[in-house]
Design a protein around this motif. Sequence first.
Motif, PDB file in Angstrom:
ATOM      1  N   LYS A 109       0.866  -1.259  -0.059  1.00 33.02           N
ATOM      2  CA  LYS A 109      -0.067   0.122  -0.003  1.00 33.02           C
ATOM      3  C   LYS A 109       0.913   1.167  -0.069  1.00 33.02           C
ATOM      4  O   LYS A 109       2.035   1.169   0.779  1.00 33.02           O
ATOM      5  N   ILE A 110       0.499   2.323  -0.975  1.00 33.46           N
ATOM      6  CA  ILE A 110       1.354   3.556  -0.791  1.00 33.46           C
ATOM      7  C   ILE A 110       0.462   4.747  -0.837  1.00 33.46           C
ATOM      8  O   ILE A 110      -0.614   4.609  -1.320  1.00 33.46           O
ATOM      9  N   LYS A 111       0.810   5.747  -0.248  1.00 33.78           N
ATOM     10  CA  LYS A 111       0.132   7.063  -0.157  1.00 33.78           C
ATOM     11  C   LYS A 111       0.630   7.835  -1.200  1.00 33.78           C
ATOM     12  O   LYS A 111       1.839   8.160  -1.346  1.00 33.78           O
ATOM     13  N   LEU A 112      -0.392   8.558  -2.050  1.00 31.09           N
ATOM     14  CA  LEU A 112       0.145   9.431  -3.250  1.00 31.09           C
ATOM     15  C   LEU A 112      -0.108  10.681  -2.680  1.00 31.09           C
ATOM     16  O   LEU A 112      -1.238  11.306  -2.971  1.00 31.09           O
ATOM     17  N   SER A 113       0.817  11.423  -2.156  1.00 30.71           N
ATOM     18  CA  SER A 113       0.745  12.499  -1.396  1.00 30.71           C
ATOM     19  C   SER A 113       1.234  14.036  -2.300  1.00 30.71           C
ATOM     20  O   SER A 113       0.713  15.058  -1.816  1.00 30.71           O
ATOM     21  N   GLN A 114       1.971  13.687  -3.485  1.00 32.68           N
ATOM     22  CA  GLN A 114       2.419  14.910  -4.073  1.00 32.68           C
ATOM     23  C   GLN A 114       1.925  14.891  -5.593  1.00 32.68           C
ATOM     24  O   GLN A 114       3.095  15.014  -6.375  1.00 32.68           O
ATOM     25  N   PRO A 115       0.693  14.606  -5.936  1.00 28.19           N
ATOM     26  CA  PRO A 115       0.462  14.551  -7.365  1.00 28.19           C
ATOM     27  C   PRO A 115       0.676  15.957  -8.190  1.00 28.19           C
ATOM     28  O   PRO A 115       0.147  16.768  -7.574  1.00 28.19           O
ATOM     29  N   GLN A 116       1.088  15.857  -9.399  1.00 26.15           N
ATOM     30  CA  GLN A 116       1.450  16.887 -10.205  1.00 26.15           C
ATOM     31  C   GLN A 116       0.903  16.803 -11.361  1.00 26.15           C
ATOM     32  O   GLN A 116       0.756  15.879 -12.136  1.00 26.15           O
ATOM     33  N   GLN A 117       0.555  18.159 -12.155  1.00 28.84           N
ATOM     34  CA  GLN A 117       0.254  18.223 -13.423  1.00 28.84           C
ATOM     35  C   GLN A 117       1.102  19.107 -14.013  1.00 28.84           C
ATOM     36  O   GLN A 117       1.647  19.920 -13.329  1.00 28.84           O
ATOM     37  N   PHE A 118       1.613  19.114 -15.346  1.00 27.45           N
ATOM     38  CA  PHE A 118       2.497  19.632 -16.112  1.00 27.45           C
ATOM     39  C   PHE A 118       2.233  20.711 -17.351  1.00 27.45           C
ATOM     40  O   PHE A 118       1.124  20.304 -17.825  1.00 27.45           O
ATOM     41  N   LEU A 119       2.901  21.481 -17.616  1.00 19.07           N
ATOM     42  CA  LEU A 119       3.007  22.293 -18.488  1.00 19.07           C
ATOM     43  C   LEU A 119       4.592  22.489 -18.870  1.00 19.07           C
ATOM     44  O   LEU A 119       5.300  23.200 -18.413  1.00 19.07           O
ATOM     45  N   ALA A 120       5.088  21.196 -19.500  1.00 17.28           N
ATOM     46  CA  ALA A 120       6.467  20.979 -19.657  1.00 17.28           C
ATOM     47  C   ALA A 120       7.217  21.081 -18.168  1.00 17.28           C
ATOM     48  O   ALA A 120       6.809  20.364 -17.590  1.00 17.28           O
ATOM     49  N   GLN A 121       8.113  21.973 -17.877  1.00 13.73           N
ATOM     50  CA  GLN A 121       8.802  22.063 -16.690  1.00 13.73           C
ATOM     51  C   GLN A 121       8.086  22.659 -15.578  1.00 13.73           C
ATOM     52  O   GLN A 121       8.062  22.363 -14.405  1.00 13.73           O
ATOM     53  N   GLU A 122       6.878  23.392 -15.895  1.00 14.07           N
ATOM     54  CA  GLU A 122       6.139  24.078 -14.848  1.00 14.07           C
ATOM     55  C   GLU A 122       5.158  23.012 -14.233  1.00 14.07           C
ATOM     56  O   GLU A 122       4.641  22.062 -14.960  1.00 14.07           O
ATOM     57  N   ARG A 123       4.954  22.923 -13.059  1.00 10.12           N
ATOM     58  CA  ARG A 123       4.216  21.922 -12.205  1.00 10.12           C
ATOM     59  C   ARG A 123       2.987  22.447 -11.327  1.00 10.12           C
ATOM     60  O   ARG A 123       3.502  23.828 -10.634  1.00 10.12           O
TER      61      ARG A 123
END
Length: 525
Positions: A332-346
């Motif tokens: 079991k793992i916790k997904l705590s820092q999900p990100q979406q991208f615009l190339a290098q920008e997050r």
Amino acid sequence: MMESRKTFAIISHPDAGKTTLTEKLLYFGGAIHTAGMVKSKKSARQATSDWMEIEKQRGISVTSSVMQFSYNGYHINILDTPGHQDFSEDTYRTLTAADCAVMLIDAAKGVETQTIKLFEVCRMRGIPIFTFINKMDRDARDPLSLLEELEEVLGIRSCPMNWPIGSGIDFHGIYDREKQHVELFKRSEPNSRRILPVFTNDNGDQEVKSTIGDALYGKLEEDVELLDIAGDPFDKEKVDRGQLTPVFFGSALTNFGVQSFLEYFLDLAPAPAPRESDKGVITPDNNKFSGFIFKIQANMNPAHRDRIAFLRICSGTFTRGMTVQHVRTGKKIKLSQPQQFLAQERNIVEDAYPGDIIGLFDPGTFRIGDTLVEGNTAYTFAGVPHFSPEIFARVRAKDAMKYKQFHKGVEQLTEEGAVQLFTTAGPGADNMIIGVVGQLQLEVFDHRLRAEYGVEVEIHTLGYSLARWVKGDVKLEELNLIQYGGSLLARDREGRPVVLLENDYAERWAKEKNPDVEFVSTSYE
């Protein structure tokens, strides 16, 4: 929520204008405020989707970028893939996360070799393909011959949604077949969008005729009549099955035809589709979250030495901080820092839905092909393919004191899928062989070990050109193979047996001498 998600890859031969088209789509979505173009290495401005230093130097894309933006109520995920054939495997993997593809074609060159390869992968997946014929403001081939080539070379029927008025210096715009209007092109005003009705015998006709001239107006009338009589009619079901491609003409560099293409595309492109798993089909409306890792990228921000795993959401709702099952390890793992991208920008994302692509911070937990699911019911999505490399090389660190950094770098690039790693029997680093599709991939491998891990390497190319994974109930030491350079027995990073072969003759010899063994050219994570 799912119907508003559009997730697609852009495929093309190098230099067809793929990165430029991507930027213009981002521009219309308000994701960027200036649509720059890829220039020479002396240029200070670079394409938004090209971030690796070697990409900036060469003006090409060698990794897949993932970018999100919104437009007219749609949430759009663009998977911008490498056009260079040496990085085709990264594109193959990326296509597993896409619901459809935009095929970009240079109007002067038509269907090119890399386009054919990438189209075949789309066809294997049966995904819808939309075609944008680019660079109409330059010298171009006859549009009818381009459509014929789509059918003859790719074997797909086409339905032009718009039609060009001239080309090159005589390019004056496009005719929208459904809306029956003309969008006029002004070379001096690349961002202008002047739309006039046509074939209605009113003032609009006269203005169009006076702008484009009697000859082009007459040819447009003839072309439109021919398309209506002899062309393939639009059929949404055939589009969805990948049997008919809607075709659009325009010029990404000058921003012409891109917005109208985007609006049609969003109306026609499919919503997230069901996915095959080892426990049956998983539909997007399943209330339990699921997804799979299709890409891993390290050092997108070299200052932080970070590593991001890109996950395609297949079902349910993702929420930041949720706990999921990592099916391969059973943990079991916790997904705590999900990100979406615009190339290098997050940007940190709080929730996401089927079709969305999110980036997960990866301390070394994930591999390409991993499935993540919510709850205790475990299943695995169909694997992400590895294809046979075409170049093989032994690789070692020049400085033996840097073996630890060298080993870490090789392991990292292997986990990303930047190279494939094989090992032969025997101790030490000299039993390490990397496999790549093309020479440029080797150069990127060398560059990244130097730039990101501070390791100079020696690369010795070997005489093998094929890898074949061994299937069958046989002891490896009993395989009958050509000795003295014709073949070499190795294992991939999962420990699966692989034979490296010098050429097609060596492969035929191996098959004849080992009739109970299956030699396959593709493996799956």
